[in-house]
Scaffold this motif. Structure first.
Motif, PDB file in Angstrom:
ATOM      1  N   LEU A 204     -97.197  19.178 -66.449  1.00  0.00           N
ATOM      2  CA  LEU A 204     -96.051  19.158 -67.354  1.00  0.00           C
ATOM      3  C   LEU A 204     -95.881  20.536 -67.951  1.00  0.00           C
ATOM      4  N   ILE A 205     -94.700  21.137 -67.752  1.00  0.00           N
ATOM      5  CA  ILE A 205     -94.400  22.455 -68.292  1.00  0.00           C
ATOM      6  C   ILE A 205     -93.113  22.351 -69.100  1.00  0.00           C
ATOM      7  N   ILE A 206     -93.201  22.708 -70.394  1.00  0.00           N
ATOM      8  CA  ILE A 206     -92.042  22.652 -71.277  1.00  0.00           C
ATOM      9  C   ILE A 206     -91.786  24.055 -71.801  1.00  0.00           C
ATOM     10  N   ASN A 207     -90.592  24.582 -71.536  1.00  0.00           N
ATOM     11  CA  ASN A 207     -90.215  25.937 -71.965  1.00  0.00           C
ATOM     12  C   ASN A 207     -91.271  26.978 -71.576  1.00  0.00           C
ATOM     13  N   LYS A 208     -91.741  26.904 -70.336  1.00  0.00           N
ATOM     14  CA  LYS A 208     -92.724  27.844 -69.757  1.00  0.00           C
ATOM     15  C   LYS A 208     -94.081  27.801 -70.448  1.00  0.00           C
ATOM     16  N   VAL A 209     -94.371  26.709 -71.163  1.00  0.00           N
ATOM     17  CA  VAL A 209     -95.653  26.522 -71.841  1.00  0.00           C
ATOM     18  C   VAL A 209     -96.229  25.194 -71.345  1.00  0.00           C
ATOM     19  N   SER A 210     -97.534  25.079 -71.321  1.00  0.00           N
ATOM     20  CA  SER A 210     -98.172  23.822 -70.940  1.00  0.00           C
ATOM     21  C   SER A 210     -97.663  22.693 -71.839  1.00  0.00           C
TER      22      SER A 210
ATOM     23  N   ASN B  58     -99.088  19.943 -72.835  1.00  0.00           N
ATOM     24  CA  ASN B  58    -100.057  19.541 -73.858  1.00  0.00           C
ATOM     25  C   ASN B  58     -99.991  20.465 -75.069  1.00  0.00           C
ATOM     26  N   LYS B  59     -99.929  21.747 -74.804  1.00  0.00           N
ATOM     27  CA  LYS B  59     -99.899  22.722 -75.900  1.00  0.00           C
ATOM     28  C   LYS B  59     -98.583  22.622 -76.671  1.00  0.00           C
ATOM     29  N   TYR B  60     -97.460  22.497 -75.952  1.00  0.00           N
ATOM     30  CA  TYR B  60     -96.143  22.443 -76.596  1.00  0.00           C
ATOM     31  C   TYR B  60     -96.020  21.224 -77.509  1.00  0.00           C
ATOM     32  N   LEU B  61     -96.540  20.082 -77.038  1.00  0.00           N
ATOM     33  CA  LEU B  61     -96.452  18.837 -77.817  1.00  0.00           C
ATOM     34  C   LEU B  61     -97.655  18.643 -78.734  1.00  0.00           C
ATOM     35  N   GLN B  62     -98.437  19.707 -78.934  1.00  0.00           N
ATOM     36  CA  GLN B  62     -99.557  19.721 -79.864  1.00  0.00           C
ATOM     37  C   GLN B  62    -100.602  18.650 -79.551  1.00  0.00           C
ATOM     38  N   TYR B  63    -100.826  18.404 -78.272  1.00  0.00           N
ATOM     39  CA  TYR B  63    -101.836  17.464 -77.774  1.00  0.00           C
ATOM     40  C   TYR B  63    -101.626  16.050 -78.322  1.00  0.00           C
TER      41      TYR B  63
ATOM     42  N   ASN C 180     -99.019  10.280 -77.998  1.00  0.00           N
ATOM     43  CA  ASN C 180     -97.808   9.458 -78.025  1.00  0.00           C
ATOM     44  C   ASN C 180     -96.659  10.140 -77.291  1.00  0.00           C
ATOM     45  N   TYR C 181     -96.464  11.427 -77.565  1.00  0.00           N
ATOM     46  CA  TYR C 181     -95.390  12.168 -76.911  1.00  0.00           C
ATOM     47  C   TYR C 181     -95.634  12.284 -75.408  1.00  0.00           C
ATOM     48  N   LEU C 182     -96.886  12.547 -75.031  1.00  0.00           N
ATOM     49  CA  LEU C 182     -97.212  12.694 -73.607  1.00  0.00           C
ATOM     50  C   LEU C 182     -97.019  11.377 -72.856  1.00  0.00           C
ATOM     51  N   ASN C 183     -97.466  10.276 -73.455  1.00  0.00           N
ATOM     52  CA  ASN C 183     -97.280   8.964 -72.828  1.00  0.00           C
ATOM     53  C   ASN C 183     -95.803   8.616 -72.704  1.00  0.00           C
ATOM     54  N   LEU C 184     -95.013   8.994 -73.707  1.00  0.00           N
ATOM     55  CA  LEU C 184     -93.577   8.737 -73.700  1.00  0.00           C
ATOM     56  C   LEU C 184     -92.916   9.438 -72.511  1.00  0.00           C
ATOM     57  N   ILE C 185     -93.291  10.688 -72.290  1.00  0.00           N
ATOM     58  CA  ILE C 185     -92.689  11.472 -71.212  1.00  0.00           C
ATOM     59  C   ILE C 185     -93.094  10.950 -69.835  1.00  0.00           C
TER      60      ILE C 185
END
Length: 138
Positions: free
Chosen positions: A35-41, A43-48, A51-56
């Motif tokens: 998962l890459i969001i705005n050229k950043v990992s 996990n890092k972008y969504l602050q680990y 909930n957000y990761l499972n949602l995506i």
């Protein structure tokens, strides 16, 4: 000479997702589940935040495709929650573009429904959209 990366990031390959003020442009690339969001990992972008990761990843997990695609997104506007929900909608829409049969599998879970709730505008004479100043009898 056209590179593979240019073919992937064309207008036809975008899954657009919106939520509140957030707008996400989602690209699904055959890969191993990154998962890459705005050229950043992601996990890092969504602050680990799990909930957000499972949602995506939910639409891909429902189709058992989470290890077959990499998600590359460009997101702007809103907060992390709105952005995560916008990415989820974009992923679901992109999966439907890839294979139209995915639509019947994703629709019952509500992955293809755009949540239309947005912030209500402030009205004149009020402090916020509905909050009025304190009433004074005299």
């Amino acid at each position: 000479m056209i590179r593979m990366s240019e073919l992937i990031f064309q207008k036809d390959n975008i899954g657009l997702g919106k939520r509140k003020e957030a707008v996400a442009r989602v690209f699904l690339i055959p890969g191993e589940g990154n998962l890459i969001i705005n050229k950043v990992s992601g996990n890092k972008y969504l602050q680990y935040n799990e909930n957000y990761l499972n949602l995506i990843w939910a639409p891909l997990k429902e189709l058992n495709l989470e290890k077959q695609f990499d998600i590359v997104t460009l997101v702007k506007g809103g907060g992390l929650t709105g952005q995560a929900q916008a990415i989820q909608l974009g992923v679901a829409r992109q999966l439907c573009k890839i294979d139209n049969e995915n639509r019947t599998l994703l629709k019952p879970f509500g992955f293809l429904t755009r949540d239309a709730r947005v912030k209500e505008r402030k009205k004149y004479g009020l402090r916020k959209a509905r909050k009025a100043p304190q009433y004074s009898k005299r």
